[in-house]
Design an enzyme around this catalytic site. Structure first.
Site, mmCIF file in Angstrom:
data_model
loop_
_atom_site.group_PDB
_atom_site.id
_atom_site.type_symbol
_atom_site.label_atom_id
_atom_site.label_comp_id
_atom_site.label_asym_id
_atom_site.label_seq_id
_atom_site.Cartn_x
_atom_site.Cartn_y
_atom_site.Cartn_z
ATOM 1 N N ASN A 82 0.835 -1.190 0.000
ATOM 2 C CA ASN A 82 0.000 0.000 0.000
ATOM 3 C C ASN A 82 0.878 1.251 0.000
ATOM 4 O O ASN A 82 2.102 1.179 0.122
ATOM 5 C CB ASN A 82 -0.954 -0.017 1.190
ATOM 6 C CG ASN A 82 -2.274 0.674 0.895
ATOM 7 O OD1 ASN A 82 -2.309 1.676 0.184
ATOM 8 N ND2 ASN A 82 -3.350 0.145 1.449
ATOM 9 N N ASP A 90 19.987 -0.501 1.777
ATOM 10 C CA ASP A 90 21.437 -0.446 1.566
ATOM 11 C C ASP A 90 22.002 -1.842 1.404
ATOM 12 O O ASP A 90 23.004 -2.033 0.719
ATOM 13 C CB ASP A 90 22.105 0.252 2.744
ATOM 14 C CG ASP A 90 21.725 1.712 2.847
ATOM 15 O OD1 ASP A 90 21.970 2.455 1.874
ATOM 16 O OD2 ASP A 90 21.169 2.117 3.884
ATOM 17 N N HIS A 112 22.695 3.055 13.116
ATOM 18 C CA HIS A 112 23.891 3.763 13.571
ATOM 19 C C HIS A 112 24.219 3.329 14.996
ATOM 20 O O HIS A 112 23.350 2.871 15.748
ATOM 21 C CB HIS A 112 23.662 5.274 13.533
ATOM 22 C CG HIS A 112 23.352 5.804 12.173
ATOM 23 N ND1 HIS A 112 24.327 6.266 11.313
ATOM 24 C CD2 HIS A 112 22.180 5.922 11.502
ATOM 25 C CE1 HIS A 112 23.761 6.660 10.183
ATOM 26 N NE2 HIS A 112 22.457 6.456 10.277
ATOM 27 N N THR A 161 11.915 -5.693 16.218
ATOM 28 C CA THR A 161 13.341 -5.651 16.529
ATOM 29 C C THR A 161 13.981 -7.037 16.593
ATOM 30 O O THR A 161 15.206 -7.142 16.605
ATOM 31 C CB THR A 161 13.572 -4.948 17.875
ATOM 32 O OG1 THR A 161 12.895 -5.671 18.907
ATOM 33 C CG2 THR A 161 13.048 -3.518 17.846
ATOM 34 N N LYS A 162 13.138 -8.091 16.641
ATOM 35 C CA LYS A 162 13.641 -9.464 16.721
ATOM 36 C C LYS A 162 12.841 -10.349 15.775
ATOM 37 O O LYS A 162 11.736 -9.995 15.357
ATOM 38 C CB LYS A 162 13.531 -9.989 18.164
ATOM 39 C CG LYS A 162 14.411 -9.238 19.149
ATOM 40 C CD LYS A 162 14.296 -9.838 20.540
ATOM 41 C CE LYS A 162 15.211 -9.115 21.530
ATOM 42 N NZ LYS A 162 15.105 -9.674 22.899
ATOM 43 N N ARG A 179 -0.255 -14.557 19.657
ATOM 44 C CA ARG A 179 -0.877 -15.883 19.584
ATOM 45 C C ARG A 179 -0.559 -16.537 18.254
ATOM 46 O O ARG A 179 -0.069 -15.897 17.322
ATOM 47 C CB ARG A 179 -2.395 -15.779 19.744
ATOM 48 C CG ARG A 179 -3.109 -15.025 18.622
ATOM 49 C CD ARG A 179 -4.614 -15.117 18.795
ATOM 50 N NE ARG A 179 -5.356 -14.357 17.817
ATOM 51 C CZ ARG A 179 -5.691 -14.798 16.597
ATOM 52 N NH1 ARG A 179 -5.303 -16.011 16.209
ATOM 53 N NH2 ARG A 179 -6.391 -14.048 15.769
#
Length: 214
Positions: A82, A90, A112, A161-162, A179
């Protein structure tokens, strides 16, 4: 060792002429894509084949969108992005088949250093993989090095993040598994709304995107 070689090896890297040339090429193609007439569907689809390292058939990207290089992104068949998608590619972004993005999804391979002492040393980039059938809701952000599993749903506004496993519903900041996708999901499409309570489509009523046919 060039800056591209440093990046691919997982080291800190800086922009140089090679990197900037990749970005200049991407910006030119994105500008052309985003400024095509609203009804230039086939032209826009064909341009995707040029922008990305690989782009499958029947993949649809709603403008506007942004990329960094394009060459390191691979997109499978039957995907839908969308409006407002941003790919900070990169380094490698690998997107499987039938992946869906809600509005304003950001997939970012680059970050960074947290330490202000080292923040000026450059950037780091790690590959991201989004497997077949995943659905990312509006305003999801995927961080460097993450893999999102097959068929998993990432709730709107999440920051991933994981790694997320296959066949789960996950959401939050940071994103966590809520779930498993289960049998109830086969019966209900939203809240208490059942699939079997909908009118059945006739074949003649089915939409056909002929301009995406090869």
């Amino acid at each position: 060792m060039t800056e591209q070689e440093r990046m691919k090896a997982g080291y800190m890297w800086l922009d140089d002429e090679e990197n900037m040339a990749l970005q200049d090429r991407a910006r030119a193609l994105v500008e052309k894509f985003n400024n095509l007439p609203a009804d230039a569907n086939k032209e826009r689809h064909d341009l995707c084949k040029e922008m990305f390292g690989q782009c499958g058939d029947h993949t649809w990207i709603v403008p506007p969108f942004k990329i960094t290089t394009g060459v390191y992104t691979s997109i499978g068949d039957g995907c839908y992005f969308n409006m407002g998608a941003t790919l900070i590619d990169d380094w490698k972004i690998t997107i499987g088949n039938h992946v869906m993005f809600g509005p304003n999804v950001t997939v970012c391979t680059t970050g960074h250093a947290i330490s202000p002492k080292h923040r000026g040393d450059g950037m780091y980039s790690f590959p991201i993989t989004i497997k077949d059938g995943a659905w990312l809701g509006a305003n999801v952000v995927v961080m460097p090095g993450v893999t999102i599993g097959e068929n998993s749903v990432i709730g709107a506004g999440s920051v991933v993040t994981k790694d997320i496993p296959d066949n789960v519903v996950a959401f939050g900041v940071p994103c966590k598994v809520y779930r498993q996708i289960n049998e109830r999901d086969e019966e209900y499409y939203f809240g208490d709304h059942r699939f079997d309570e909908q009118p059945v489509r006739e074949e003649a009523d089915m939409p056909h995107l002929d301009f995406l046919e090869d």
